[in-house]
Design a protein around this motif. Sequence first.
Motif, short mmCIF file in Angstrom:
data_model
loop_
_atom_site.label_atom_id
_atom_site.label_comp_id
_atom_site.label_asym_id
_atom_site.label_seq_id
_atom_site.Cartn_x
_atom_site.Cartn_y
_atom_site.Cartn_z
N SER A 180 0.55 -1.26 -0.06
CA SER A 180 -0.28 0.07 0.00
C SER A 180 0.79 1.19 -0.14
CB SER A 180 -0.90 0.13 1.12
OG SER A 180 -1.74 1.29 1.20
N PRO A 181 0.43 2.10 -0.76
CA PRO A 181 1.18 3.58 -0.66
C PRO A 181 0.76 4.42 0.38
CG PRO A 181 -0.80 3.70 -1.93
CD PRO A 181 -0.44 2.22 -1.52
N TYR A 182 0.01 4.04 1.51
CA TYR A 182 -0.34 4.57 2.53
C TYR A 182 0.44 3.94 3.85
CZ TYR A 182 -3.71 6.92 -0.48
OH TYR A 182 -4.22 7.35 -1.55
N LYS A 183 1.21 4.15 4.42
CA LYS A 183 1.82 3.70 5.62
C LYS A 183 1.08 3.78 6.84
CE LYS A 183 6.42 3.17 7.31
NZ LYS A 183 7.20 1.73 7.35
N LEU A 184 0.95 2.55 7.58
CA LEU A 184 0.13 2.60 8.69
C LEU A 184 1.05 2.73 10.07
CD1 LEU A 184 -2.93 0.20 9.30
CD2 LEU A 184 -1.14 -0.32 10.80
N ALA A 185 0.31 3.21 11.01
CA ALA A 185 1.04 3.20 12.29
C ALA A 185 0.02 2.60 13.41
CB ALA A 185 1.34 4.58 12.93
N TYR A 186 0.36 1.67 14.10
CA TYR A 186 -0.43 0.97 15.17
C TYR A 186 -0.04 1.21 16.56
CZ TYR A 186 -2.69 -3.22 17.31
OH TYR A 186 -3.43 -3.73 18.47
N LEU A 352 -8.42 -2.82 9.40
CA LEU A 352 -8.03 -3.25 8.15
C LEU A 352 -8.81 -3.20 7.13
CD1 LEU A 352 -6.52 -6.82 9.50
CD2 LEU A 352 -5.21 -4.86 8.59
N LEU A 353 -10.32 -3.12 7.41
CA LEU A 353 -11.17 -3.00 6.40
C LEU A 353 -11.01 -1.38 5.85
CD1 LEU A 353 -14.81 -4.13 7.29
CD2 LEU A 353 -13.61 -4.81 5.31
N ILE A 354 -10.82 -0.40 6.65
CA ILE A 354 -10.61 0.86 6.22
C ILE A 354 -9.09 0.97 5.73
CG2 ILE A 354 -10.36 3.14 7.12
CD1 ILE A 354 -12.63 2.54 9.43
N TYR A 355 -8.30 0.33 6.13
CA TYR A 355 -6.98 0.39 5.41
C TYR A 355 -6.97 -0.10 4.00
CZ TYR A 355 -1.81 -0.09 4.91
OH TYR A 355 -0.63 0.03 4.75
#
Length: 467
Positions: A180-186, A352-355
């Motif tokens: 994904s071009p959008y990186k996630l922080a958790y 995860l659905l929104i990601y």
Amino acid sequence: MQVEKIKFGTDGWRAIIAKEYTVYNVARVAQGLAAWLNGKQQQNTVVIGHDCRFGGEMFAETTARVLCASGIKVLLAKGFVSTPMVSMAVLKLNAQQGVVITASHNPVGYNGFKLKGPHGGPTSPSEIAEVEQLIPDTVAVPDTAISELLSSGQLEYVDLETMYLDYLKEHFDFELLNRSPYKLAYDAMFGAGQNVIRKLLPSAVLLHCDDNPGFHGQAPEPIDKNLKELSATMAGTPELKIGLATDGDADRIGLYDEDGNFVDSHHVILLLINYLHKHKNLNGKVAIAFSVTDRVKKMCAAYNLPVTVTPIGFKYISEIMTQEDVLVGGEESGGIAVKGHIPERDGIYDGLLIYDLMTRSGKTLKQLCDEVYAVVGTFCYDRLDLTIPNELKESIIRNAQDGVYGQFGKYTYNRVENIDGIKYHLDNGGWLMLRASGTEPLLRVYAEGNSKEETADILASIQQTIL
């Protein structure tokens, strides 16, 4: 000596560790559960898991010993697990009930006891009431060694984390998400979701993903005031486009956009309705708790989806999901369930659905919120938790019920609802609500306005009026 009556609140029994929450009282609750199960049928199986809180393993093993002594087969999770992992296991392993030793989002001093039904979600309110009636005043706490129960076959260890990870891999394209071009922080908030994102999205930026039963003194509730580090990380790291947080047992969600702005659960519910209906062409009823924004009704009217409003407590929503075709079921507190998954809140699944939506649509979280605003208009929500003595809390609620508050500062209202708490519908199109916590000396004050400034002003006006 007066025996403490054990009551289940909106989501399980919760109490302060070493005060009311003791090995002895946990054994009493387990004995009530055993009596209830054995009264319904012979040969019962129960799945037990615990989250990262202090004493989790000890309380889970106490529950296991009591159930095994009553002839019930126990499937015990090894190590900490999330609530959705236990709920899913009850369904997949054909068990009659699940027990999660967790106090969810409560402060560090609490632990708790949640019940999960064979449908893979919270046990119904009527059944919980039946269990409560069977909790004995006294109990003999068995001290059988766990090794003995294992060798007799009365108890088995189960790997619920792997079962859950395998399930997520069937439902999401992680090859796509990892590109994904959008990186996630958790931010796991030191809770039970911490291993899942680490294993599925290895390039995610992780916060508070270590086992710390004290949560650094911070209640693991994924609301803005508790997540300042995640907010700052989002705002200060340009490549991060979505920040996901889950609570202590990972069934609640909090989100941040690319600028480090909090995206509350009202917005998340609307985002999920929009995604599942508009993007995935799915239909069904929307079930929301009383404290959720009326903008949900506005979106459902636009999309021709039926809506039902429940008292607060996800068990009411889950019960509807087992009987009807529900698209999204959600609460203000961040617990949301969706069609195609178990009838259970699941912060990681929702995140995860929104990601997935962001990755497939090529839209940032801010752009997706703009899609929602195009349907329901812009709005801003906030909540205050006022720690006040129980007498004051009760007198405020009595005043509200008796119609003492004619207006709140300059804010006038046109109607009042009292399904669960007292909700005032304001003439400016917003609303406010007063509700007493069932488990703590807390008064929850909710407000929605048309902007951040207006919402802050409504909250200030409420405090001046009631205090």
